[in-house]
Structures are given as structure tokens and as C-alpha cells.
Design a protein around this motif. Structure first.
Motif, PDB file in Angstrom:
ATOM      1  N   THR A 157       0.822  -1.208   0.000  1.00  0.00           N
ATOM      2  CA  THR A 157       0.000   0.000   0.000  1.00  0.00           C
ATOM      3  C   THR A 157       0.861   1.265   0.000  1.00  0.00           C
ATOM      4  O   THR A 157       2.049   1.225   0.327  1.00  0.00           O
ATOM      5  CB  THR A 157      -0.876   0.055   1.264  1.00  0.00           C
ATOM      6  OG1 THR A 157       0.003   0.101   2.400  1.00  0.00           O
ATOM      7  CG2 THR A 157      -1.784  -1.144   1.369  1.00  0.00           C
ATOM      8  N   ILE A 158       0.225   2.366  -0.337  1.00  0.00           N
ATOM      9  CA  ILE A 158       0.911   3.659  -0.341  1.00  0.00           C
ATOM     10  C   ILE A 158       1.434   3.980   1.057  1.00  0.00           C
ATOM     11  O   ILE A 158       2.551   4.481   1.221  1.00  0.00           O
ATOM     12  CB  ILE A 158      -0.052   4.764  -0.841  1.00  0.00           C
ATOM     13  CG1 ILE A 158      -0.162   4.687  -2.368  1.00  0.00           C
ATOM     14  CG2 ILE A 158       0.389   6.155  -0.405  1.00  0.00           C
ATOM     15  CD1 ILE A 158       1.126   4.966  -3.119  1.00  0.00           C
ATOM     16  N   ASP A 159       0.641   3.648   2.070  1.00  0.00           N
ATOM     17  CA  ASP A 159       1.077   3.898   3.455  1.00  0.00           C
ATOM     18  C   ASP A 159       2.386   3.172   3.739  1.00  0.00           C
ATOM     19  O   ASP A 159       3.302   3.714   4.356  1.00  0.00           O
ATOM     20  CB  ASP A 159       0.006   3.418   4.448  1.00  0.00           C
ATOM     21  CG  ASP A 159      -1.168   4.366   4.478  1.00  0.00           C
ATOM     22  OD1 ASP A 159      -1.019   5.496   3.955  1.00  0.00           O
ATOM     23  OD2 ASP A 159      -2.229   3.984   5.007  1.00  0.00           O
ATOM     24  N   ASN A 160       2.457   1.907   3.294  1.00  0.00           N
ATOM     25  CA  ASN A 160       3.672   1.124   3.509  1.00  0.00           C
ATOM     26  C   ASN A 160       4.850   1.726   2.747  1.00  0.00           C
ATOM     27  O   ASN A 160       5.970   1.803   3.254  1.00  0.00           O
ATOM     28  CB  ASN A 160       3.432  -0.329   3.081  1.00  0.00           C
ATOM     29  CG  ASN A 160       4.537  -1.233   3.571  1.00  0.00           C
ATOM     30  OD1 ASN A 160       4.818  -1.276   4.763  1.00  0.00           O
ATOM     31  ND2 ASN A 160       5.204  -1.920   2.643  1.00  0.00           N
ATOM     32  N   ILE A 161       4.580   2.166   1.526  1.00  0.00           N
ATOM     33  CA  ILE A 161       5.645   2.760   0.697  1.00  0.00           C
ATOM     34  C   ILE A 161       6.197   4.019   1.367  1.00  0.00           C
ATOM     35  O   ILE A 161       7.408   4.248   1.394  1.00  0.00           O
ATOM     36  CB  ILE A 161       5.101   3.051  -0.723  1.00  0.00           C
ATOM     37  CG1 ILE A 161       4.937   1.725  -1.472  1.00  0.00           C
ATOM     38  CG2 ILE A 161       6.014   4.007  -1.483  1.00  0.00           C
ATOM     39  CD1 ILE A 161       4.200   1.825  -2.778  1.00  0.00           C
ATOM     40  N   ILE A 162       5.294   4.805   1.937  1.00  0.00           N
ATOM     41  CA  ILE A 162       5.730   6.029   2.621  1.00  0.00           C
ATOM     42  C   ILE A 162       6.542   5.666   3.868  1.00  0.00           C
ATOM     43  O   ILE A 162       7.616   6.216   4.112  1.00  0.00           O
ATOM     44  CB  ILE A 162       4.514   6.918   2.981  1.00  0.00           C
ATOM     45  CG1 ILE A 162       3.885   7.463   1.698  1.00  0.00           C
ATOM     46  CG2 ILE A 162       4.926   8.065   3.915  1.00  0.00           C
ATOM     47  CD1 ILE A 162       2.570   8.178   1.884  1.00  0.00           C
ATOM     48  N   GLN A 163       6.037   4.683   4.624  1.00  0.00           N
ATOM     49  CA  GLN A 163       6.737   4.257   5.830  1.00  0.00           C
ATOM     50  C   GLN A 163       8.141   3.749   5.513  1.00  0.00           C
ATOM     51  O   GLN A 163       9.088   3.997   6.256  1.00  0.00           O
ATOM     52  CB  GLN A 163       5.943   3.133   6.487  1.00  0.00           C
ATOM     53  CG  GLN A 163       5.684   3.377   7.948  1.00  0.00           C
ATOM     54  CD  GLN A 163       4.680   2.360   8.452  1.00  0.00           C
ATOM     55  OE1 GLN A 163       4.822   1.150   8.221  1.00  0.00           O
ATOM     56  NE2 GLN A 163       3.656   2.857   9.129  1.00  0.00           N
ATOM     57  N   CYS A 164       8.274   3.047   4.389  1.00  0.00           N
ATOM     58  CA  CYS A 164       9.572   2.482   3.985  1.00  0.00           C
ATOM     59  C   CYS A 164      10.417   3.497   3.204  1.00  0.00           C
ATOM     60  O   CYS A 164      11.471   3.135   2.686  1.00  0.00           O
ATOM     61  CB  CYS A 164       9.370   1.224   3.156  1.00  0.00           C
ATOM     62  SG  CYS A 164       8.465  -0.060   3.997  1.00  0.00           S
ATOM     63  N   LYS A 165       9.922   4.720   3.087  1.00  0.00           N
ATOM     64  CA  LYS A 165      10.641   5.808   2.407  1.00  0.00           C
ATOM     65  C   LYS A 165      11.046   5.439   0.974  1.00  0.00           C
ATOM     66  O   LYS A 165      12.103   5.860   0.479  1.00  0.00           O
ATOM     67  CB  LYS A 165      11.884   6.207   3.206  1.00  0.00           C
ATOM     68  CG  LYS A 165      11.550   6.676   4.623  1.00  0.00           C
ATOM     69  CD  LYS A 165      12.684   7.550   5.155  1.00  0.00           C
ATOM     70  CE  LYS A 165      12.324   8.208   6.456  1.00  0.00           C
ATOM     71  NZ  LYS A 165      12.686   7.412   7.642  1.00  0.00           N
ATOM     72  N   LEU A 166      10.205   4.667   0.323  1.00  0.00           N
ATOM     73  CA  LEU A 166      10.567   4.211  -1.024  1.00  0.00           C
ATOM     74  C   LEU A 166      10.338   5.277  -2.094  1.00  0.00           C
ATOM     75  O   LEU A 166      10.628   5.061  -3.259  1.00  0.00           O
ATOM     76  CB  LEU A 166       9.771   2.938  -1.361  1.00  0.00           C
ATOM     77  CG  LEU A 166      10.201   1.719  -0.546  1.00  0.00           C
ATOM     78  CD1 LEU A 166       9.157   0.615  -0.612  1.00  0.00           C
ATOM     79  CD2 LEU A 166      11.552   1.203  -1.031  1.00  0.00           C
ATOM     80  N   TYR A 167       9.842   6.444  -1.677  1.00  0.00           N
ATOM     81  CA  TYR A 167       9.597   7.533  -2.625  1.00  0.00           C
ATOM     82  C   TYR A 167      10.872   8.282  -2.985  1.00  0.00           C
ATOM     83  O   TYR A 167      10.869   9.172  -3.808  1.00  0.00           O
ATOM     84  CB  TYR A 167       8.549   8.506  -2.059  1.00  0.00           C
ATOM     85  CG  TYR A 167       8.857   8.927  -0.636  1.00  0.00           C
ATOM     86  CD1 TYR A 167       9.784   9.923  -0.364  1.00  0.00           C
ATOM     87  CD2 TYR A 167       8.229   8.292   0.441  1.00  0.00           C
ATOM     88  CE1 TYR A 167      10.097  10.283   0.940  1.00  0.00           C
ATOM     89  CE2 TYR A 167       8.527   8.638   1.744  1.00  0.00           C
ATOM     90  CZ  TYR A 167       9.468   9.636   1.989  1.00  0.00           C
ATOM     91  OH  TYR A 167       9.789   9.984   3.274  1.00  0.00           O
ATOM     92  N   ARG A 168      11.993   7.915  -2.312  1.00  0.00           N
ATOM     93  CA  ARG A 168      13.272   8.550  -2.656  1.00  0.00           C
ATOM     94  C   ARG A 168      14.394   7.523  -2.501  1.00  0.00           C
ATOM     95  O   ARG A 168      14.283   6.604  -1.685  1.00  0.00           O
ATOM     96  CB  ARG A 168      13.507   9.811  -1.808  1.00  0.00           C
ATOM     97  CG  ARG A 168      13.367   9.595  -0.295  1.00  0.00           C
ATOM     98  CD  ARG A 168      14.727   9.358   0.303  1.00  0.00           C
ATOM     99  NE  ARG A 168      14.718   9.103   1.718  1.00  0.00           N
ATOM    100  CZ  ARG A 168      15.278   8.029   2.247  1.00  0.00           C
ATOM    101  NH1 ARG A 168      15.808   7.092   1.481  1.00  0.00           N
ATOM    102  NH2 ARG A 168      15.322   7.870   3.559  1.00  0.00           N
ATOM    103  N   PRO A 169      15.435   7.636  -3.304  1.00  0.00           N
ATOM    104  CA  PRO A 169      16.448   6.584  -3.277  1.00  0.00           C
ATOM    105  C   PRO A 169      17.327   6.637  -2.040  1.00  0.00           C
ATOM    106  O   PRO A 169      17.680   7.708  -1.550  1.00  0.00           O
ATOM    107  CB  PRO A 169      17.285   6.863  -4.539  1.00  0.00           C
ATOM    108  CG  PRO A 169      17.058   8.303  -4.854  1.00  0.00           C
ATOM    109  CD  PRO A 169      15.714   8.676  -4.309  1.00  0.00           C
ATOM    110  N   GLY A 170      17.681   5.461  -1.518  1.00  0.00           N
ATOM    111  CA  GLY A 170      18.672   5.338  -0.459  1.00  0.00           C
ATOM    112  C   GLY A 170      19.915   4.672  -1.027  1.00  0.00           C
ATOM    113  O   GLY A 170      20.179   4.771  -2.229  1.00  0.00           O
ATOM    114  N   SER A 171      20.632   3.947  -0.177  1.00  0.00           N
ATOM    115  CA  SER A 171      21.922   3.406  -0.618  1.00  0.00           C
ATOM    116  C   SER A 171      21.973   1.882  -0.664  1.00  0.00           C
ATOM    117  O   SER A 171      23.022   1.304  -0.915  1.00  0.00           O
ATOM    118  CB  SER A 171      23.031   3.875   0.347  1.00  0.00           C
ATOM    119  OG  SER A 171      22.934   5.255   0.554  1.00  0.00           O
TER     120      SER A 171
END
Ligand code: Q5B
Length: 610
Positions: A157-171
Motif C-alpha cells: 500500500t501507499i502507506d507502507n511505501i511512505i513508511q519504507c521511504k521508497l519515494y526517494r532513493p537510499g543506498s
């Protein structure tokens, strides 16, 4: 090759989506919006056999995504879309994936279906390898490049995506077999690192289209990926190719790995977990053996799944300390507008309706007419008269009333081929038109002179009677105004050749109605008009109009205001329209059955004059 070059996706990647699945496509578009992408990540949809557009949301805007009937058509319409997301069933996934791989524009094919025959998958793998393409799956949720591109339902879900910060790249580059567990790990990784750069679930089949080591080696070539996390599972030998790569020194970034399924040892016999590939086979395929081999090859392997989070954290923190990672600066993603339906459901918003309706309801277990369920209508042996009284008058009328309505319908159903309506219907049917066109061309002739005089008859008779006008005063006042008395006069019927229908209606009313005062008044009017001319009989419209006034007034079922409203709105022509539809439909069938040719009126029958 595509695989070795590293990046499979970017913020501009566009996909073709095979099979129309509203939810995963909308989730991809919501993810795009969350990432601030300029273009939607789904360029086109392939829905075999269908073409057109599908409306979906891109943020608050609705967009129309083209739908193509074939893979070839979609690829030539969207030559820059290089990812093919295959939501076909396991029966058709292999064939559609193969034809996608054969398209020159397609680089990556993700296969969601579980249960694709292994021999088919092997062919796909062989074709992809020789043609420099990448297959993700089968039996996978797909993958995600944080802040850039997401396959289907990946990360939930979008909520999960936001929680996992997947809207921006990490390392962190992440690869797992299981799609479900990848969601779990997105969470874990977001908690203890600066987040995912890319995550891939390779799927749980014995022969995955691309392997754990394929993706690890690919991540190795992506500069933004600073460390890798691998989640394997018992069964198969896939992890050993990663062990080899590590041993050969091909991987230059820290790898944290865990192979799940260590509990398999607790079972006495062989166990098969959810995935086709996840079964405890020989010793080498056990989770313990694979964890040990990975550890020996140089991966960071914790002692249990519970310790995996700590191991990831330690590895990440070390890279930060060494200055190899500068944790990303946080951004706040834009909120995704909530769907109206779910907002209404949760009581957050209210929306005005656009239509109000009171006569019927089709939402419940069975349809209702004015609150009366269909089963009651059938069980109680209701007739058309009852249905009309429910849908037109919103109440159950007594039997003598509904029977009167039915008699009206039966008597007015037809009056031969020569009346205006039937003539028009016949001409239309003979012009080759369809049933509805033939029917309505006849219906459209119903009006003040033909069949549609019932309402006006009721209006004028009621007004004259209620005001106490004598028939003489009434008819003469109409004459002064230049208005023909509605309900009086007929083309064929005469004082000495009365309309049988009128007689039958009068007889019925005399027997069953408590009062027939309006009809008696109409008869007095007729007596007067007949004294003027022999054709000025009370016609069928006049009989129904006056008798319905008696029904409304005498049944005790209607208030004075309701009667006025019925007369003012004009319900009663509806009886003739409904009845005559039966005859007009019959005339249409009759002409078609008789295969009658185009009608042309004879010249001899027209007076041509200047
Ligand atoms: N005169 C029905 O007229 C018809 C008069 C009148 C005062 C009148 C005509 C009329 C009112 C509307 C009405 C329903 C057009 C009829 C039906 C269903 C049907 C049809 C079917 C079926 C017939 C001759 C002289 C003239 C007129 C005068 C006529 N009507 N005066 N009040 N109502 N009625 N419609 O034969 O001095 O010579 O100028 O409009 O109730 O549609 O079977 O065919 O089931 O399908 O054409 O039964 O009566 O007579 O126009 O030549 O008039 O009588 O002013 O006087 P006709 P016209 P004058 S039921």
C-alpha cells in the motif's frame, strides 16, 4: 549487457502492462506521483481483444491510458516503453512473455504469475540470455527502484511505501526470493539505513528468470548502491552462484545475507514451504548450509533472522563512519488524494447525490417496486395493473382499480393498421428499420388528436364538473375559445356506431366503481355534442379520462392535492402509450414476418396542385 550495465530503471522508465488490472496499475501511478515523476510509469495497457482507453488517476488528475489489443501494437505505439509487466495467468504468461521478449523495444519482462511450467520458463531464460534481456519472476511481485519506478503491487500500500521511504532513493540494493518477505525487509532496511536504492523479488520458482547473484552483480555496478542485502530461502542452489561470485572477488560492496528456512530441520520429513522452489532437499540446499557457505565467502551473515536487522545496521553505520555513505536528506512526499469512495466509506467526506429516485430500488437482495419486493409481486399473483399502480402511483391500489388499469391496457393495445400510430410504425418497419425505431415512430404520433387526449379530457371534464358548468355551458365555452373538446369525436365511430371499448369500460365502472360522476358528466357532454354532429361521440380517450377521475376520487386512496397533481402532470396518456406499444410492436413483427418492401405512397392518392 542489460544485466551487467546495472541500471534497469530510472525516473523516466515506462512500462507496458499486460492484462487490465486496475489496482496494481493505479498503485504504480500513485507511486509515480509520490516520487514526483513527470510522466506516468505505465505508457500503455495490453488487453487482448480490446482497444481504447482506461481512465486512471495521476495524482488528482485523471489520465487516459491507451489500451492496445496486442503486444505488437502496444510496442509500436510506445517505442520508449522498455519494461513489460505481465499480469497474465499462469496459463498464458509464458506465451505472452515470449512475444514481449521478442519485441526489440522491450528490455525487461516481469512475470507475476505463479505456476508457469518450468520448461516454458527455461525457454524464456534461454531466449533472454541470448538476446540480452532481463526476466524478473515468474511467481514474483516484481521490484522497485526507490523514487523512480515500481512494478505492479511491489511494496504494497501507499502507506507502507511512505513508511519504507521508497519515494526517494537510499543506498541499499536488496534482492530476495520472496515478494512477501521483501515488504518486510523494505521496512527493516528503512529503519536502520538511509533506505532502499533498488529492491527486486526474483520469485519463488525453482528456475527464476534472473537470480540473486544476477542482481547482486548488477547492484555492484550501480554507483548509488553502497551495500547489498540478500534474503534467500532453503531449496535450490541459487545462493551458491552468489557464493562463487563473492569468492571470486566480483562483489566490491558489503553484502548482508540471510537464507531463511532454518526451521526445516525441526521437521522429520521433507518440507515444502509456500514457493515451488522452497523445499528442503539435500543437505546443500538447506538454509544452514547456504548461510554457512555465504558466511565463509565473506558475506555478513547473522546467526538468526532476528539478528539480520542488527547486521544491516552495523554494516550501514560502518559505511557512514568510513565516509562511504552520506545519508540522503529527507524529503516529504506529496499526499496522495484519497479515493472518493473510500473517503465516503470511512466517513471522512460527504458528497451530494446527483439523482433522487423514489419508485424503485435495485440495491438490496431483490429489486423492489415502491417498497414491494419482487417475490411478493410474484407470490401474491400481482398483475400488470398492480405493477403500474406501484411504479406510477407509488401505492397498492385495490383490485378493482388495478383490474380497470389492465382493462384500459388491453382495450387500447391496438386499433388496427389504419390509425396514425400503426401506419407510421408499418411504414418505418417497411423502410427496414429496427424494432425500437419502428415502435417509437408510431409512438411519436400519439398526441392531442390521436390517443393522447386522455389527460386533457380529464383536465377539462374535471374543471367543468368541479365548477358546476352545464354540458351546454362547457361545450359552448370551449367552442368560443376555439378548442375541440378532448375526448369527444372520432374518425369512424358515430352516434349510431358506438365504440365498443367505451361501452365495456362504462359497464365495468358501473359494476365496480363506488361513483361514476365524472363519467356521467362526460356522457351528458356527449349527448349534447351528438345533437350537433353524429361523429362527436365520447371516444376511448374521453372514457378513460373521465373514468380515471372517478377512480382517483372514489377509491379513497388519493388526497385532493394528489389528484390535482396527477391530472396536472398528466399521467393518463401513459396508459395509451403503454397499451399501444403492444400493438405497435405487433405491427412491426407483422411487417417483418410478411417481408414487406419499402412503402411508397401512390401518386394517384395525392392531389398535386398549385
Ligand atoms: N369537432 C378525433 O375529428 C378527431 C370536435 C369537434 C368539438 C370536438 C376530433 C378531435 C378531440 C381529440 C380527441 C382522441 C380528430 C380520439 C383516438 C384513438 C383511436 C383512433 C382511431 C384508436 C376526429 C368535424 C367537425 C368540425 C369540428 C367538430 C370535431 N371534434 N367539435 N369538439 N372534439 N377530438 N382525440 O373526424 O363545424 O365542421 O368545423 O380532435 O379526443 O385517437 O381509432 O382512429 O384507438 O386508435 O377529423 O380510437 O374529434 O373531424 O376535424 O373533420 O371535424 O366536428 O370542429 O366542425 P375528425 P373534423 P365544423 S380517439
Amino acid at each position: 549487457s542489460t544485466m551487467a550495465s546495472g541500471q534497469l530503471f530510472s525516473r523516466n522508465t515506462q512500462a507496458l502492462f499486460y492484462n487490465y488490472k486496475q489496482l496494481p496499475i493505479q498503485r504504480m501511478l500513485d507511486f509515480d506521483f509520490l516520487c514526483g515523476r513527470d510522466t506516468p510509469s505505465v505508457a500503455g495497457i495490453i488487453n487482448p481483444g480490446a482497444e481504447g482507453f482506461q481512465k486512471l488517476f495521476f495524482g488528482q488528475e485523471e489520465i487516459a491510458i491507451p489500451v492496445h489489443s496486442s503486444i505488437e501494437a502496444a510496442c509500436s505505439a510506445h517505442p520508449t516503453a522498455d519494461v513489460f509487466i505481465n499480469f497474465a495467468s499462469f496459463r498464458s504468461a509464458a506465451a505472452s512473455s515470449m512475444s514481449a521478449l521478442k519485441q526489440p523495444t522491450i528490455k525487461v519482462v516481469a512475470i507475476i504469475a505463479e505456476g508457469v511450467p518450468e520448461s516454458d520458463t527455461k525457454q524464456l531464460i534461454a531466449y533472454a540470455q541470448t538476446n540480452n534481456k532481463v526476466v524478473i519472476g515468474p511467481a514474483t511481485v516484481g521490484g522497485i527502484q526507490a523514487g523512480a519506478f515500481k512494478i505492479g503491487d511491489t511494496a504494497g500500500t501507499i502507506d507502507n511505501i511512505i513508511q519504507c521511504k521508497l519515494y526517494r532513493p537510499g543506498s541499499v540494493g536488496f534482492v530476495s526470493k520472496s515478494g512477501g518477505m521483501s515488504n518486510e525487509l523494505y521496512n527493516t532496511i528503512a529503519r536502520v539505513t538511509d533506505g532502499i536504492y533498488e529492491g527486486i523479488a526474483i520469485g519463488g520458482d525453482v528456475f527464476p528468470g534472473s537470480t540473486l547473484s544476477d542482481h547482486i552483480l548488477r547492484f555492484n555496478n550501480i554507483p548509488q548502491v553502497k551495500m547489498m542485502v540478500v534474503l534467500g530461502e532453503l531449496g535450490g542452489r541459487d545462493e551458491y552462484s552468489l557464493v562463487e561470485a563473492l569468492k571470486q572477488g566480483k562483489v566490491h560492496k558489503p553484502v548482508v545475507a540471510w537464507v531463511s528456512g532454518t526451521c526445516a530441520r525441526l521437521f522429520k520429513s521433507e518440507v515444502q514451504f509456500g514457493h515451488a522452489g522452497a523445499k528442503s532437499g539435500g543437505e546443500l540446499e538447506s538454509a544452514q548450509a547456504k548461510n554457512q557457505a555465504l558466511r565463509e565467502a565473506g558475506a555478513v551473515v547473522p546467526t538468526s533472522y532476528e539478528a539480520l536487522e542488527g547486521a544491516i545496521k552495523e554494516t550501514f553505520d560502518k559505511l557512514v563512519e568510513e565516509g562511504k555513505i552520506t545519508p540522503v536528506t529527507e524529503v516529504t512526499p506529496p499526499p496522495i488524494p484519497e479515493d472518493l469512495n473510500s473517503a465516503i466509506k470511512s466517513g471522512k467526506v460527504r458528497a451530494p447525490t446527483h439523482i433522487i429516485s423514489t419508485i424503485s430500488d435495485d440495491r438490496g437482495e431483490e429489486p423492489c417496486y415502491a417498497g414491494v419486493p419482487m417475490s411478493t409481486i410474484v407470490e401474491k399473483g400481482f398483475g400488470v395493473g398492480d405493477v403500474i399502480s406501484l411504479l406510477w402511483f407509488k401505492r397498492s391500489l385495490p383490485r378493482y382499480c388495478t383490474q380497470f388499469i389492465e382493462i384500459c391496457i388491453m382495450l387500447c393495445a391496438d386499433h388496427g393498421p389504419c390509425v396514425s400510430g400503426a401506419h407510421n410504425t408499418i411504414v418505418t418497419a417497411r423502410a427496414g428499420k429496427d424494432l425500437v425505431s419502428s415502435l417509437v415512430s408510431g409512438l411519436l404520433t400519439i398526441g392531442p388528436r390521436f390517443g393522447g387526449a386522455i389527460d386533457d379530457a380529464a383536465r377539462y371534464f374535471k374543471d367543468a364538473y368541479d365548477r358546476g358548468l352545464s354540458p351546454y355551458e362547457f361545450v359552448e365555452s370551449m367552442k368560443k375559445k376555439g378548442i375541440r373538446v378532448p375526448g369527444i369525436g372520432h374518425r369512424i365511430k358515430r352516434g349510431d356506431n358506438r365504440d365498443k371499448r367505451v361501452e365495456l369500460l362504462q359497464q365495468y365502472a358501473h359494476t365496480h366503481f363506488p361513483s361514476v360522476k365524472y363519467m356521467e358528466y362526460a356522457v351528458q357532454v356527449e349527448t349534447y355534442t351528438l345533437s350537433k354532429a353524429n361523429n362527436l361521440v365520447l371516444n376511448v380517450d374521453g372514457a378513460i379520462g373521465s373514468l380515471f377521475l372517478d377512480l382517483l376520487a372514489g377509491s379513497g386512496m388519493f388526497s385532493k392535492q394528489e389528484i390535482d397533481e396527477i391530472v396536472e402532470i398528466g399521467y393518463l396518456n401513459g396508459l395509451f402509450v403503454l397499451a399501444r406499444s403492444i400493438g405497435l410492436i405487433g405491427h412491426t413483427f407483422d411487417q417483418k414476418r410478411l417481408k414487406q418492401p419499402l412503402y411508397r405512397h401512390p401518386w394517384e392518392d395525392v392531389l398535386y396542385t398549385k
